[in-house]
Design a protein around this motif. Structure first.
Motif, short mmCIF file in Angstrom:
data_model
loop_
_atom_site.label_atom_id
_atom_site.label_comp_id
_atom_site.label_asym_id
_atom_site.label_seq_id
_atom_site.Cartn_x
_atom_site.Cartn_y
_atom_site.Cartn_z
N HIS A 178 0.51 -0.34 2.81
CA HIS A 178 1.67 0.03 3.60
C HIS A 178 2.12 1.45 3.28
O HIS A 178 2.47 2.22 4.19
CB HIS A 178 2.80 -0.97 3.35
CG HIS A 178 4.07 -0.63 4.09
ND1 HIS A 178 4.20 -0.76 5.45
CD2 HIS A 178 5.26 -0.14 3.62
CE1 HIS A 178 5.41 -0.37 5.81
NE2 HIS A 178 6.07 -0.01 4.72
N GLU A 179 2.11 1.81 1.99
CA GLU A 179 2.51 3.16 1.59
C GLU A 179 1.51 4.21 2.08
O GLU A 179 1.85 5.39 2.21
CB GLU A 179 2.66 3.25 0.07
CG GLU A 179 3.87 2.47 -0.45
CD GLU A 179 3.92 2.42 -1.97
OE1 GLU A 179 2.90 2.83 -2.60
OE2 GLU A 179 4.94 1.98 -2.52
N HIS A 180 0.27 3.80 2.35
CA HIS A 180 -0.74 4.72 2.88
C HIS A 180 -0.70 4.77 4.41
O HIS A 180 -1.58 5.41 5.04
CB HIS A 180 -2.14 4.31 2.42
CG HIS A 180 -2.46 4.76 1.03
ND1 HIS A 180 -1.88 4.18 -0.09
CD2 HIS A 180 -3.28 5.74 0.57
CE1 HIS A 180 -2.34 4.77 -1.18
NE2 HIS A 180 -3.21 5.74 -0.81
N GLY A 181 0.26 4.07 5.04
CA GLY A 181 0.39 4.10 6.49
C GLY A 181 -0.59 3.19 7.21
O GLY A 181 -0.83 3.37 8.41
N GLY A 182 -1.14 2.20 6.52
CA GLY A 182 -2.10 1.30 7.14
C GLY A 182 -1.60 -0.12 7.18
O GLY A 182 -0.41 -0.39 6.99
N ARG A 183 -2.53 -1.06 7.43
CA ARG A 183 -2.17 -2.47 7.47
C ARG A 183 -3.38 -3.31 7.08
O ARG A 183 -4.52 -2.83 7.13
CB ARG A 183 -1.67 -2.86 8.85
CG ARG A 183 -2.69 -2.82 9.96
CD ARG A 183 -2.06 -3.23 11.29
NE ARG A 183 -3.03 -3.36 12.37
CZ ARG A 183 -3.44 -2.38 13.14
NH1 ARG A 183 -2.94 -1.16 12.93
NH2 ARG A 183 -4.33 -2.59 14.08
N ILE A 184 -3.08 -4.57 6.71
CA ILE A 184 -4.13 -5.51 6.32
C ILE A 184 -4.08 -6.67 7.31
O ILE A 184 -3.00 -7.20 7.61
CB ILE A 184 -3.92 -6.02 4.88
CG1 ILE A 184 -4.00 -4.85 3.88
CG2 ILE A 184 -4.94 -7.09 4.53
CD1 ILE A 184 -3.72 -5.26 2.44
N GLU A 185 -5.25 -7.08 7.83
CA GLU A 185 -5.34 -8.19 8.77
C GLU A 185 -6.31 -9.23 8.23
O GLU A 185 -7.34 -8.88 7.63
CB GLU A 185 -5.84 -7.70 10.14
CG GLU A 185 -4.88 -6.75 10.83
CD GLU A 185 -5.43 -6.26 12.17
OE1 GLU A 185 -6.64 -6.53 12.43
OE2 GLU A 185 -4.68 -5.63 12.94
N PHE A 186 -5.97 -10.53 8.43
CA PHE A 186 -6.82 -11.64 7.98
C PHE A 186 -7.27 -12.45 9.19
O PHE A 186 -6.48 -12.71 10.11
CB PHE A 186 -6.05 -12.55 7.01
CG PHE A 186 -6.01 -12.04 5.60
CD1 PHE A 186 -7.00 -12.39 4.69
CD2 PHE A 186 -4.98 -11.20 5.18
CE1 PHE A 186 -6.95 -11.93 3.38
CE2 PHE A 186 -4.94 -10.73 3.88
CZ PHE A 186 -5.92 -11.09 2.97
N GLU A 187 -8.52 -12.85 9.19
CA GLU A 187 -9.06 -13.82 10.14
C GLU A 187 -9.84 -14.84 9.33
O GLU A 187 -10.66 -14.47 8.50
CB GLU A 187 -9.99 -13.16 11.16
CG GLU A 187 -9.30 -12.19 12.10
CD GLU A 187 -10.28 -11.58 13.08
OE1 GLU A 187 -11.41 -12.11 13.19
OE2 GLU A 187 -9.93 -10.58 13.73
N SER A 188 -9.59 -16.14 9.57
CA SER A 188 -10.24 -17.15 8.75
C SER A 188 -10.45 -18.42 9.54
O SER A 188 -9.69 -18.71 10.48
CB SER A 188 -9.41 -17.44 7.50
OG SER A 188 -10.09 -18.34 6.66
N SER A 220 -9.46 -7.25 6.82
CA SER A 220 -9.69 -5.90 7.30
C SER A 220 -8.57 -5.00 6.83
O SER A 220 -7.39 -5.36 6.93
CB SER A 220 -9.77 -5.87 8.83
OG SER A 220 -10.84 -6.66 9.30
N VAL A 221 -8.97 -3.84 6.29
CA VAL A 221 -8.02 -2.80 5.89
C VAL A 221 -8.14 -1.66 6.89
O VAL A 221 -9.24 -1.12 7.09
CB VAL A 221 -8.31 -2.31 4.46
CG1 VAL A 221 -7.33 -1.20 4.10
CG2 VAL A 221 -8.21 -3.46 3.47
#
Length: 715
Positions: free
Chosen positions: A691-701, A710-711
């Motif tokens: 989050h501090e790097h301006g991104g997001r993390i997504e999960f699919e399972s 996914s980063v």
């Protein structure tokens, strides 16, 4: 022979005429006689210089009478008289006419036989029969009036026409009947007795009181140069008069209608002359109080109104052949003001032998045009809002059929305009039919449904979270015709809310971590020191176990502190593929020990990522470690990188047991972990760093298949 043509000239002109011919002066002296005339001269040698010595005139009027009659007879200038020949006592039909002003011409037209009187009586009898038949069978009424002005005979048609019997009319009509109308007939009869034939119209009153319109023709009857009476022929024209009256009435109604019209109406002939113009046209063209019939617009031109040139042309060239009317719109200026007129020009026939006419009708459509332009602007504005709105807009009928959608709606659900589903129920998840029925019923009753949050089905089958506002669309009478639905994708908003909630939790954890770490670390150091001090006095396995747990406590406190205090970081441009290789060199030994095979699928990375290298390594280690630990029986761990425009995507896929949809929602929550004995702080730290790097993390399972994390980082 004084004043005459001379004997030679008479011989030249009249010698070959095969009829006895005499030129006589006004005293009766014979000036010339042709060869045929000599054959009827007396044989006794009597002086034949006088016309009375040739024909007996005892029973006839005198010669001055003939001269007087000839002067009155201005049309033929001739009269016919029957005289008896002195030489053989035969009757001759003589035509007397002027030759010159002082000479008369006597021509023996016919020699009558000895049985002439019998023939004449027979012919007269036949003539009387024909006359009586003509009078009796004539469909028109006939009145005979004697020289004294008395009605002496009428036919049956007249009796039927006026309802009176002959006995009520003959000789006694003035005494028995107040016949004002017949007195008018008597006036014209008196004029006819002077030799003047008359044709006129009048009316009679039927015996039952009805008014009868008639056309009367008075014909003078002349016998032996005297007028012996008058025939009045009466034709019943009541039907024509009533039709004419009705036509006049219709004409007045039509004129009233035309004058009441709010359009200008102008009739012109083919020469452009005005036949008729209504009040609105006169007022519009500043022609009130002026005589316009028979004049052209060129003669009536007004500098204040430039519509007049538009009407100057009698028959436009476009009107002809099979085209009987033209319709066009014209912008005109009147007193400096622009006005718009809808104009129709049409042609029509006046009659079989008459030329046609042109009718021009124009309506001032300035206000309507302005309203249309305003409506068009409003429509274009609404169309623009509808087409360019970021929210999906759809129009649905009361049965749920989709009538119209905008581009945002089509993008939201992944359809094009051509393959959009027919019914709104096709966009609902299975089993949501009651929800669709409830929405249609509520809005059909005139109620709105505002910010209704629900799940809808994308074209590819996945569910999307939306917020929909349903509103009724009404007609001019307030009846609900259709439903408008404004749909907004709230998936991002939901994730933002979750992130905010998670941030709040992290903030609380940070505050709690600082306090716990401060309070626990000092006694923990003392306890750890005493354990080290009593190392030789404690069983080796117990000592090792105690030290392991103490180190574990220290690690937990360190993770607490990483959440509690801001880290001083230095961002630099780095390639994630390089960081991955460095991280994998550390994690490969653990993977081999867990019987996990790592496969790399690194795409070309053109751009670097601004990052804090050590923090990203920590994230990579945590995620790869979680993937390895999710496969206790071994398996394959796939690491893939791709540049997607301005986004760099790193995906780590395992073949582990997977995570249920319910538990997937809580990943990243503090103290929530899928691993037995896990604190759940590792993913919290990962979320915080990304989050501090301006991104997001997504999960699919998927349970039993595996998980992909996914980063996504900005390039």
């Amino acid at each position: 022979m004084e004043g005459g043509l001379g004997a030679l000239n008479y011989e030249k002109y009249y010698s070959r005429i095969p009829l006895p011919l005499f030129v006589v002066d006004l005293e009766g002296t014979v000036i010339y006689c042709n060869e045929e005339g000599k054959t009827i001269l007396p044989d006794d040698g009597r002086d034949c210089d006088d016309i009375e010595h040739i024909w007996m005139m005892n029973d006839q009027p005198s010669l001055p009478h003939f001269i007087k009659e000839l002067k009155r007879c201005s049309l033929t200038k001739s009269i016919e008289v029957v005289f008896t020949s002195i030489s053989n006592q035969e009757a001759h039909l003589i035509e007397v006419s002027y030759l010159e002003d002082d000479l008369l011409l006597f021509v023996c037209v016919k020699t009558l036989t000895s049985n002439h009187e019998d023939i004449m009586r027979k012919e007269l009898s036949e003539l009387h029969l024909k006359h009586d038949f003509l009078i009796a069978e004539n469909p028109d009424g006939i009145i005979f009036v004697d020289p004294d002005g008395q009605i002496t005979d009428i036919n049956q048609s007249l009796q039927s026409m006026i309802g009176y019997e002959k006995s009520e009319i003959i000789h006694t009509y003035e005494q028995n009947i107040s016949f004002r109308e017949l007195k008018k007939i008597k006036y014209y009869t008196d004029r006819a007795l002077e030799g003047k034939m008359q044709v006129y119209e009048t009316n009679l009153t039927h015996k039952n009181g009805d008014v009868i319109y008639i056309e009367v023709k008075t014909i003078p009857v002349k016998l032996n140069q005297s007028y012996i009476g008058v025939y009045n022929i009466l034709k019943d024209i009541s039907a024509y008069k009533w039709a004419q009256h009705e036509a006049f009435k219709q004409e007045e109604l039509l004129r009233s209608l035309i004058n009441a019209m709010p359009e200008f109406v102008v009739f012109q002939n083919q020469d452009g002359q005005i036949l008729e113009m209504n009040h609105y046209a006169k007022k519009l063209f500043n022609l009130e109080g002026r005589d316009v019939v028979g004049k052209t617009f060129s003669e009536l031109g007004s500098p204040e109104w430039d519509a007049i040139p538009l009407l100057k042309e009698g028959f436009p060239q476009k009107l002809g052949g099979q085209t009987s009317n033209i319709h066009f719109e014209q912008q005109l200026f009147h007193n400096g003001e622009e006005r718009t007129f809808d104009i129709v020009k049409a042609t029509g026939p006046l009659g079989k032998e008459e030329r046609g006419y042109l009718i021009s009708i124009g309506r001032d459509s300035t206000h309507r045009k302005k309203v249309e332009e305003d409506l068009l602007e409003t429509k274009e504005l609404l169309e623009s809002i509808f087409s360019n709105s970021a929210d999906g807009i759809s129009v649905i009928n009361l049965n749920g059929k989709i009538l119209k959608t905008n581009l945002a709606f089509q993008r939201l659900y992944g359809y094009s305009e051509e393959n959009m589903p027919q019914n709104m129920i096709d966009l609902y998840p299975n089993g949501h039919y009651d929800e669709a029925s409830f929405i249609c019923k509520t809005v059909s009753d005139g109620n709105e449904i505002v910010d209704y949050e629900a799940l809808r089905k994308h074209k590819d089958g996945r569910l999307i979270e939306v917020s929909v506002t349903y509103s009724p669309l009404r007609d001019k009478d307030g009846e609900v015709l259709a439903i408008s639905a404004i749909t907004r994708n709230i998936g991002d908003r939901k994730r933002t809310e979750e992130l905010l909630l998670r941030s709040e939790k992290l903030s609380v954890i940070g505050q709690l971590s600082a306090a716990v770490a401060h309070e626990v670390r000092n006694p923990l150091t003392a306890v750890k020191g005493f354990i080290q001090l009593y190392k030789g006095r404690i069983d080796g396995k117990i000592h090792e176990l105690m030290m392991s747990e103490m180190n574990r406590i220290e690690n937990i406190i360190s993770e607490f502190l990483s959440l509690a205090k801001p880290q001083a970081v230095t961002y630099q441009l780095a390639k994630l593929s390089t960081l991955l290789c460095d991280t994998l060199s550390i994690m490969e030994s653990q993977a081999r020990m867990s019987n996990v095979r790592i496969e790399k699928d690194f795409g070309e990375q053109i751009n670097g990522v601004q990052c804090e290298v050590n923090q990203l390594k920590q994230v990579l280690i945590n995620l790869i470690k979680n993937g390895i630990e999710s496969m206790p029986d071994g398996g394959k761990l796939t690491i893939q990188t791709r540049e997607e425009g301005e986004i760099f995507r790193l995906s780590i896929s395992d073949q582990g047991v997977g995570i249920s949809e319910e538990r997937l929602k809580h990943l990243g929550d503090p103290f929530f972990s899928n691993k037995e004995g896990g604190t759940g702080l590792g993913l919290v730290v990962c979320y915080k760093i990304i989050h501090e790097h301006g991104g997001r993390i997504e999960f699919e399972s998927e349970l039993g298949v595996g998980t992909t994390v996914s980063v996504l980082l900005p390039c």
